[in-house]
Design a protein around this motif. Structure first.
Motif, PDB file in Angstrom:
ATOM      1  N   ASP A 104       0.585  -1.288  -0.067  1.00 33.61           N
ATOM      2  CA  ASP A 104      -0.009  -0.072  -0.038  1.00 33.61           C
ATOM      3  C   ASP A 104       0.995   1.193   0.054  1.00 33.61           C
ATOM      4  N   GLY A 114      -4.561   4.652  -4.187  1.00 37.19           N
ATOM      5  CA  GLY A 114      -5.032   4.037  -2.851  1.00 37.19           C
ATOM      6  C   GLY A 114      -6.238   4.798  -2.547  1.00 37.19           C
ATOM      7  N   ARG A 119     -10.532   3.135  -2.230  1.00 34.39           N
ATOM      8  CA  ARG A 119     -11.462   3.129  -0.859  1.00 34.39           C
ATOM      9  C   ARG A 119     -12.562   4.029  -1.033  1.00 34.39           C
ATOM     10  N   SER A 130      -5.195  -0.291  -7.587  1.00 32.29           N
ATOM     11  CA  SER A 130      -6.093   0.546  -6.610  1.00 32.29           C
ATOM     12  C   SER A 130      -7.161  -0.350  -5.874  1.00 32.29           C
ATOM     13  N   HIS A 135      -4.541  -2.892  -3.480  1.00 30.21           N
ATOM     14  CA  HIS A 135      -3.611  -1.915  -2.657  1.00 30.21           C
ATOM     15  C   HIS A 135      -2.309  -2.907  -2.470  1.00 30.21           C
ATOM     16  N   SER A 136      -2.016  -3.780  -3.469  1.00 30.21           N
ATOM     17  CA  SER A 136      -0.935  -4.565  -3.624  1.00 30.21           C
ATOM     18  C   SER A 136      -0.838  -5.334  -4.828  1.00 30.21           C
ATOM     19  N   GLN A 173      -6.170  -4.830   4.467  1.00 30.14           N
ATOM     20  CA  GLN A 173      -6.473  -3.892   3.600  1.00 30.14           C
ATOM     21  C   GLN A 173      -7.999  -3.712   3.438  1.00 30.14           C
TER      22      GLN A 173
END
Lengths: 323, 326, 345
Positions: B146, B154, B158, B232, B235-236, C246
């Motif tokens: 992240d 990022g 969310r 996005s 996040h990884s 996450q």
């Protein structure tokens, strides 16, 4: 007299040549390749893929495809496992497993020939269904402790030779497929259907029954491959053979069978499956990483279709120039 | 009134949409949590990557081709974005890198399929392996996390607007734009003709090779953008990102009315198809179906969806641009 | 006369042979032959956890003067690993340190390797207990029970000892995870009576994320959707706990998350408070100790019998029941020490 003139260059001849060249070069670049134990392993390694590639050749020549073969293999393996766990004699478990394999193929056949669904799309669905059934049967408990009298067949060699027992199956089914495809009416029908379905129908070929039979046999051979797999790994697990379907299809296409249908030879496919096993063995023995092997597999596939086409284009140019 | 109903049901995407509504309503009755804002978000967010890729894939399938390299390309693009961002390059630069990768893969696929006239299944299967192999070699055991990914991505992953996740809005807008192009641009409409009748389309003067090439280029570009969506969303990124996505994408297209035989279907249909498959997957969980039965049920429903689509389309005029006024 | 000559020659040869064998060929560590050819094989190569594992193995290799190779498949399946085991056999390696991708499927291949004279040590993931004879010893982090119960302790600390919890695991067939989960059930009931499982029993509360980021995230969402009142989620897999952290942050959920996490991956989430604590053993140690075990066994100084000991670097390890060597309890990572550990692995 260049290779462009003279006899027509087809890729299946190219693969056979490539196989010979790879085997020879392989023997020189590494002393570990041309040993009986290594060759025995290579044969074991490709056995399941070879067994499924045989009926897949017929299917693709006839203009269809089956992506569910690896899941069918796993389902047969899981069936054998669950029956054995419930006390069935292993031989009978195998018989039921093979019936399950044939049923998987028959389901695909039904969906494609009776319901008229596209095989590429619907076998994505049966891929998920069969794999899901593996988990329904075994949950998260793989079956081990299979009877050694059977698993020895999976892992040992025929006495006094370096050949694994699965070699017998490869020879029998390989020969059978070869004769059927190139020397019988069934084979001629398969090609005809692949070249032009409408024309085939009009000339009296029972297209639906033929395709249904091809799918069923594909399921059955996936089942036989499932038996070989179970014995070789002495266990049955619901996540067996994941990803094998692309390996089978890649091998068949690499053998010169056209995805459009109507073109292909069985010796091309046999050579292609062997070649992929040999190349993987040679490259591994010279310490090429697994990542690089992926690149090589992809490049080979591209070459297998690009080279014949390039030669064809060059030849056409020549014909245009020379009067 | 009758005419209106006829016209509405004549639209190929309607059955899929109805199926989607059915699944959501039935599951919502059994488990009200499914219909909550959070449940809806799960569907929208979960579908973002596949929906984006399905939009690009629909353009390819309409031409009677297929592109199996999309998953590997998207995964690689996601990793590259994170990698470049970790080296302190700006967001625009990172996105351009992803786009460049997608275009490169699309160009190779396009050249081989359009100009060398090689079968797309074989070519994209080969390029899938090559891209995955190069990707693995470069990524090795590294994970982009992240803190290395661009902050903007990022945030977008969310954030929601009016309870609808940004990423889904993006996919929907993309589907809308591409559908518009497919419907009105002359060059895009040629793709339908090429998929319906390849020899005839060449005879009527459609520059088949050029159209095919640009379509693969577009699919590649979408895969690159999908990499940004992937990073996005999760996040990884690591060497296994995007593995196995291609079959889900094709399934979404087929279910959404983009027939494998070519010549029919729209990007927004593919989007609805992706939504339907995602809702089925989440519905199974919400209905409490045992973990070990879920994949089997999923497969059965996929087969049913394909069968239903086939049945209905045999009774409905397909969505082509050559609409004959009755 | 002739007999005497032969006997003398044999004796002489034997003595020379013994001297030759006893004189270590550039052995860096006593009791270990120099120049051993060792293969270090993970479940899959492109994986940060195994990169760290192999780093430990490489350190050990350097100390003992061995030649090590890190190789393995891209797919974490038994069938793929078997191909590489054959490569080991063909290229006449002396030692194989392997993390078993499938506890059953690789056993026939391992037996073949043993028959070819290769010493086998499993590390991180063992073969099925019924196949214990196929390897000298298994170097595992800690007893399954201890790993499982430790995770329950962490989640209980986070939820204040009450509430319902669920498990976000790896693949349904993952042997390690299943063993740890098996220990969790009875422990929760006995030690934390105010806590329970979302599905009633532990078996009904496990969600499989398949060690895939996409699926793990979807399963986290599924847990929240099916059991909105869930208090804690335990993820005994590095992929799962990362996905859970996450997604928790993305949704702003209040559920507590813990599990087995790589400090380098989990650092951002510990630092910003999304996750209070995770734990993991040091994979570097796992690889390091395993290489020593294998090298000593190949040199004849360690047989792997229950109760025997061997030295790896400066520490001594003991083989326990089933032929397993344990390293010790997992480390825990929280705000106080994450800064240090995230640089190590």
């Amino acid at each position: 007299m260049s290779i462009l003139q003279g006899r027509k260059f087809t890729w299946d001849k190219g693969v056979m040549l490539l196989l010979v060249v790879t085997a020879i070069v392989g023997s020189f670049v590494t002393p570990y390749f041309a040993t009986s134990s290594n060759l025995s392993f290579v044969i074991q390694d490709i056995a399941e893929i070879m067994l499924i590639a045989l009926p897949m050749t017929f299917l693709i020549i006839a203009g269809e495809i089956d992506l569910s073969v690896a899941s069918a293999l796993s389902l047969v393996s899981s069936t054998i496992g669950i029956l054995f766990r419930h006390g069935w004699p292993f031989g009978w478990a195998i018989v039921v497993g093979l019936i399950v394999g044939a049923l998987c193929g028959a389901l695909n056949g039904f969906l494609v020939t009776i319901l008229g669904l596209q095989s590429l799309a619907v076998t994505i669905g049966t891929l998920a269904l069969f794999r899901g059934l593996c988990f329904v049967l075994l949950g998260n408990q793989p079956v081990n402790k299979l009877p050694t009298s059977w698993t020895n067949l999976g892992y040992n060699s025929i006495p006094h030779t370096f050949l694994p027992y699965s070699f017998i199956l490869l020879v029998i089914f390989g020969a059978l497929a070869w004769v059927l495809l190139h020397y019988t009416r069934l084979g001629r029908w398969t090609f005809a259907v692949g070249i032009n379905v409408e024309a085939a129908k009009f000339s009296g070929i029972p297209v639906r029954r033929l395709k249904f039979a091809l799918f069923t046999v594909t399921g059955l051979m996936s089942g036989i491959a499932g038996v070989v797999y179970t014995l070789r790994f002495a266990s049955a697990s619901p996540d067996s053979a994941s990803g094998y379907e692309l390996g089978v299809i890649a091998a068949v296409l690499f053998g010169g069978v056209s995805i459009a249908g109507g073109i292909g030879t069985l010796w091309g496919v046999l050579a292609a499956v062997l070649e992929l096993g040999v190349i993987r063995s040679v490259l591994q023995l010279i310490d090429v990483s697994a990542n690089a092997l992926l690149i090589v597999s992809g490049a080979l596939l591209l070459i297998s279709v690009a080279v014949p086409r390039a030669i064809e284009i060059l030849r056409n140019r020549r014909e245009l120039i020379t009067p | 009134m009758r005419a209106l109903v006829d016209r509405v049901t004549a639209i190929r995407e309607v059955p899929v949409f109805i199926a989607l509504v059915l699944v959501v309503v039935v599951t919502g009755i059994a488990n009200p949590q499914f219909l909550s804002a959070s449940g809806a978000q799960d569907i929208f967010l979960g579908v973002a990557v596949v929906a984006t890729l399905a939009v690009g894939q629909s353009v390819i399938i309409v031409m009677r081709h297929v592109d199996l390299s999309v998953g590997s390309t998207a995964g690689f693009a996601a990793y590259l974005i994170g990698n470049e961002s970790a080296r302190n390059h700006g967001l625009i630069y990172c996105l351009l890198v992803a786009l460049a990768l997608g275009l490169a893969v699309g160009a190779v696929n396009g050249l081989l399929v359009a100009y060398l006239k090689l079968p797309s299944l074989v070519v994209t299967l080969g390029s899938m392996y090559v891209v995955r192999g190069i990707f693995n070699q470069i990524a090795a055991g590294n994970t982009i996390n992240d803190s290395q990914a661009p902050k903007f991505l990022g945030f977008v992953g969310r954030n929601s607007i009016a309870h609808i996740p940004d990423l889904f809005i993006f996919a929907a807008i993309l589907a809308f734009i591409v559908s518009l192009i497919m419907h009105s641009a002359r060059s895009a409409r040629d793709l339908y003709a090429m998929g319906s009748n390849p020899p005839a389309s060449a005879l009527v003067g459609i520059p088949v090779a050029r159209r095919t090439f640009f379509a693969f280029l577009a699919s590649g570009a979408v895969s690159g953008i999908a990499g940004a969506v992937l990073l996005s969303r999760f996040h990884s990124a690591d060497a296994n990102s995007g593995l196995g996505l291609e079959l889900n994408v094709i399934a979404a297209c087929v279910v959404g009315g983009v027939a494998i035989a070519g010549g029919v279907g729209t990007p927004y249909g593919a989007l609805i198809g992706a939504l339907l498959l995602q809702s089925i997957t989440l519905a199974l969980g919400a209905l409490g179906v045992s973990q070990f039965w879920q994949q089997a049920v999923n497969g059965t429903l996929l087969i049913s969806a394909i069968s239903l689509d086939r049945y209905l389309s045999s009774r409905i005029k397909p969505t082509t641009i050559m609409r004959v006024s009755s | 006369m002739q007999k005497k000559l032969i006997r003398a020659t044999v004796a002489l040869v034997a003595v020379i042979g013994l001297i030759g064998a006893a004189a270590p060929s550039q052995a860096a560590v006593s009791g270990i032959k120099g120049g051993l050819k060792i293969a270090i094989m993970p479940k899959q190569i492109n994986n940060g956890y195994f990169t760290a594992w192999a780093k430990g193995g490489a350190t050990a290799c350097k100390e003992i003067g061995a030649r090590c190779t890190y190789l393995g498949p891209t797919q974490a399946t038994g069938a793929a690993q078997v191909q590489f085991i054959n490569q080991i056999i063909q290229k006449k390696y002396k030692v194989l340190v392997i993390s078993a991708a499938d506890q059953n499927a690789i056993v026939p291949a391992l037996n073949k390797a043993r028959a070819a004279g290769i010493t086998i040590v499993t590390s991180d993931a063992d073969v099925d207990p019924s196949a214990a004879a196929s390897r000298v010893t298994a170097v595992l982090p800690a007893e399954s029970a201890r790993i499982g119960t430790a995770e329950i302790d962490w989640i209980a600390a986070a939820t204040g000892g009450k509430g319902k919890i669920a498990i976000l695991s790896a693949a349904a067939t993952a042997a390690n995870q299943n063993a740890w989960i098996a220990a969790m059930g009875p422990y929760l009931t006995s030690k934390y009576p105010n806590m329970s499982w979302v599905g009633g029993t532990v078996d009904k509360s496990v969600f499989y994320g398949d060690d895939d980021a996409t699926k793990s995230v979807a399963q986290f969402d599924a847990i929240l959707s099916q059991y909105p009142d869930v208090a804690g989620i335990v993820a005994p897999t590095t992929v799962g706990v990362l996905a859970a952290a996450q997604e928790k942050k993305a949704k702003g959920a209040s559920v507590k998350v813990t599990g087995l996490g790589l400090p380098s991956q989990m650092a951002p989430y510990i630092e910003d408070g999304t996750v209070e604590k995770v734990g993991l053993w040091n994979p570097i140690d796992l690889g390091y100790v395993a290489v020593y075990a294998g090298a000593r066994a190949a040199s004849g100084s360690f047989k792997g019998t229950v109760g025997s000991t061997f030295k790896a670097g400066k520490k001594t390890y003991k083989v326990t029941a089933g032929g397993v060597t344990y390293l010790g309890d997992p480390f825990t990572f929280d705000k106080s020490n994450i800064a240090t550990f995230k640089k190590i692995y």
